[in-house]
Design an enzyme around this catalytic site. Structure first.
Site, PDB file in Angstrom:
ATOM      1  N   HIS A 159     -30.387  -3.086 -22.836  1.00 43.66           N
ATOM      2  CA  HIS A 159     -30.774  -3.482 -21.431  1.00 43.66           C
ATOM      3  C   HIS A 159     -30.977  -2.444 -20.648  1.00 43.66           C
ATOM      4  CE1 HIS A 159     -30.416  -5.643 -17.765  1.00 43.66           C
ATOM      5  NE2 HIS A 159     -30.637  -6.671 -18.151  1.00 43.66           N
ATOM      6  N   HIS A 167     -20.620   3.570 -28.786  1.00 40.23           N
ATOM      7  CA  HIS A 167     -21.544   4.506 -29.514  1.00 40.23           C
ATOM      8  C   HIS A 167     -22.095   5.473 -28.303  1.00 40.23           C
ATOM      9  CE1 HIS A 167     -22.011   2.136 -33.165  1.00 40.23           C
ATOM     10  NE2 HIS A 167     -21.782   1.040 -32.347  1.00 40.23           N
ATOM     11  N   HIS A 199     -19.379   8.285 -35.453  1.00 39.57           N
ATOM     12  CA  HIS A 199     -17.968   7.735 -35.376  1.00 39.57           C
ATOM     13  C   HIS A 199     -17.497   7.380 -36.684  1.00 39.57           C
ATOM     14  CE1 HIS A 199     -20.187   4.011 -35.500  1.00 39.57           C
ATOM     15  NE2 HIS A 199     -19.168   3.446 -36.086  1.00 39.57           N
TER      16      HIS A 199
END
Length: 499
Positions: A270, A111, A130
């Site tokens: 994260h 991604h 994509h």
């Protein structure tokens, strides 16, 4: 007899760490054994996450095989339990192929390529995803490997079945509109909900990556996809057939979406993962025009344009960073001087000299109209356009349908009446369920760690003055501004150094 016993016509067994021993149709094996599919071995499932989670070394290759397997399992279960649905072997095989090929179009680092690199490298095609490349790559795979004849040999009817497969790879959200598909009639509408479900997001793609990502990340997965498949049933809803679940499974489905949110919060989004991915994106942007890939007809393409030619795009994998870090000195594809900037960024990643996280603040949705107007509403415009020291990133955490409850678009049935579909409201399930299903977080990173402490103070001070909450307290050791004018000078210094 020898023709019928040809070993190439037998199902092949794969030993998968998530689903155990799985059997795949020989046509699926032929698709797997192509350069276009094998390319997925070199594209990390979690992009830059492998630089943060040592176990996250899995690739799009095994995920795609897992999705193809689960797509077949769900289709076969519905075929067995509900013969009145008239699911043919052709239907099952097409669904399996769609599951197997749904991620063919992912670029380097998954991604990161279409979500971060492409919008900056190719603004004219910033909305390219994509899934668009998956459709083109599937067509290229079939033609380049002469698979059309093989598909017909195994019972597929072309071109309708090829159309059906591509419609499942990138389906539409149709709601109550006129039936838009050509591959299958409306009485097979439920088949479009197996691989990529635009109705409510409950599909086998998520079933595999939940289980696989949790396994490699070391995070517990609370959702049992095998139980969902066991209780899945097709019911008629306003003249259109949908995959429904047992009413007692509603709490488990909420757990599934909570798992999705947890994976995004703890791994995919994260703060260090995003720092690494921003750096990889910056390196690819620096190298964009100087790493050329040969495509069809001998034409060469830069990184951002290779997606327009599937022969060139087949050669784009995570190994691009190796080409930047260790270029061939005898190759004409590389210009040492421009690539040096990209190499220095990647070397910083390898030596763990990452862009530093300055802080983050949660944003209320009031007045929110999208990231394009974000700077005017919530943040000084100059911070967003300053490329020298700071980077801002908007992270969205939700249940997959923005601020909507996905269960509101999910249908259920009861044991007593398995043919009647209905919805279950959140209030009927539990009062402890979330009321809000999405939040946006503004994160700010600093490229230059030498000025990190004062930059953190400026960010936290701005958040405080504008009533935005930040984590923690301003460090006592940070030099505090002596006046508002001093604060303004510090702010301009770190966030708008061009002035």
């Amino acid at each position: 007899m020898e023709k019928h016993l040809n070993i190439k016509d037998l199902n092949k067994v794969f030993n998968d760490p998530i689903h155990g021993h799985i059997e795949l149709h020989p046509l699926l094996v032929k698709i797997i054994d192509t350069p276009q599919f094998q390319r997925l071995r070199n594209i990390k499932q979690l992009g830059g996450g492998y630089f943060v989670f040592p176990g996250a070394s899995h690739n799009r290759f095994e995920h795609s095989i897992g999705v193809g397997h689960l797509a077949g399992e769900l289709a076969k279960t519905l075929k067995l339990k509900q013969p009145e649905l008239d699911i043919s072997e052709r239907d099952v095989l097409c669904v399996q192929i769609a599951g197997l090929c749904h991620d063919l179009g992912h670029g380097p680092f998954s991604h990161l390529f279409d979500g971060m690199f492409n919008p900056e490298a190719d603004p004219e095609h910033k909305d390219w995803k994509h899934e668009d490349a998956s459709l083109e790559m599937f067509d290229h795979l079939v033609v380049a490997n002469s698979l059309a004849q093989e598909m017909e040999r195994y019972g597929l009817i072309l071109p309708p079945d090829l159309t059906f497969i591509k419609e499942m790879i990138k389906p539409l959200k149709i709601d109550d509109a006129e039936w838009p598909y050509e591959g299958r009639d409306e009485n097979k509408s439920f088949l479009y909900e197996i691989v990529s479900n635009k109705q409510n997001g409950i599909d086998v793609d998520k079933f595999d990556y939940f289980a696989r990502d949790c396994h490699h990340l070391g995070i517990r997965n609370n959702f049992d996809h095998q139980r969902f498949i066991m209780f899945a049933r097709v019911c008629d809803v306003n003249g259109r057939k949908h995959i429904c679940s047992r009413d007692k499974e509603v709490a488990n489905l909420y757990d599934m979406f909570h798992t999705r949110n947890s994976l995004h919060r703890r791994a995919y989004q994260h703060r260090v993962t995003k720092s690494v991915e921003i750096m990889i994106k910056d390196a690819l942007l620096k190298a964009d025009q100087y790493i050329l890939t040969k495509g069809s007809g001998g034409t060469t393409f830069c990184l951002s344009k290779a997606k327009t030619d599937m022969e060139a795009y087949t050669k784009l994998t995570d190994q691009m960073i190796e080409r930047i870090l260790h270029p061939c000195s005898c190759s004409n594809e590389f210009t040492p001087s421009p690539l040096e900037e990209a190499r220095m960024i990647l070397q910083r990643i390898m030596s763990r000299d990452l862009y530093q996280f300055m802080g983050e603040t949660k944003v209320c949705n009031q007045g929110w109209t999208g990231t394009k107007t974000w700077p005017r509403l919530f943040w000084p415009t100059y911070l967003c356009i300053s490329p020298l020291k700071t980077i801002y990133l908007v992270v969205t955490l939700d249940y997959g349908m923005k601020n909507k409850d996905p269960i509101n678009t999910t249908y259920f049935y009861t044991k007593a009446n398995p043919t009647e579909a209905f919805k279950i409201s959140r209030e009927q399930v539990s009062k402890l369920l979330p009321v809000c299903f999405a939040e946006k977080i503004l994160r700010v990173y600093c490229k230059n760690s030498a000025s990190l402490r004062d930059a953190k103070f400026c960010f936290q001070s701005w958040c405080h003055e504008n009533d935005f909450l930040t984590e923690g307290w301003v460090p006592v050791s940070v030099t505090r501004p002596k006046s508002s004018a001093h604060f303004g000078a510090l702010f301009r210094c770190f966030f708008f150094p061009e002035l």
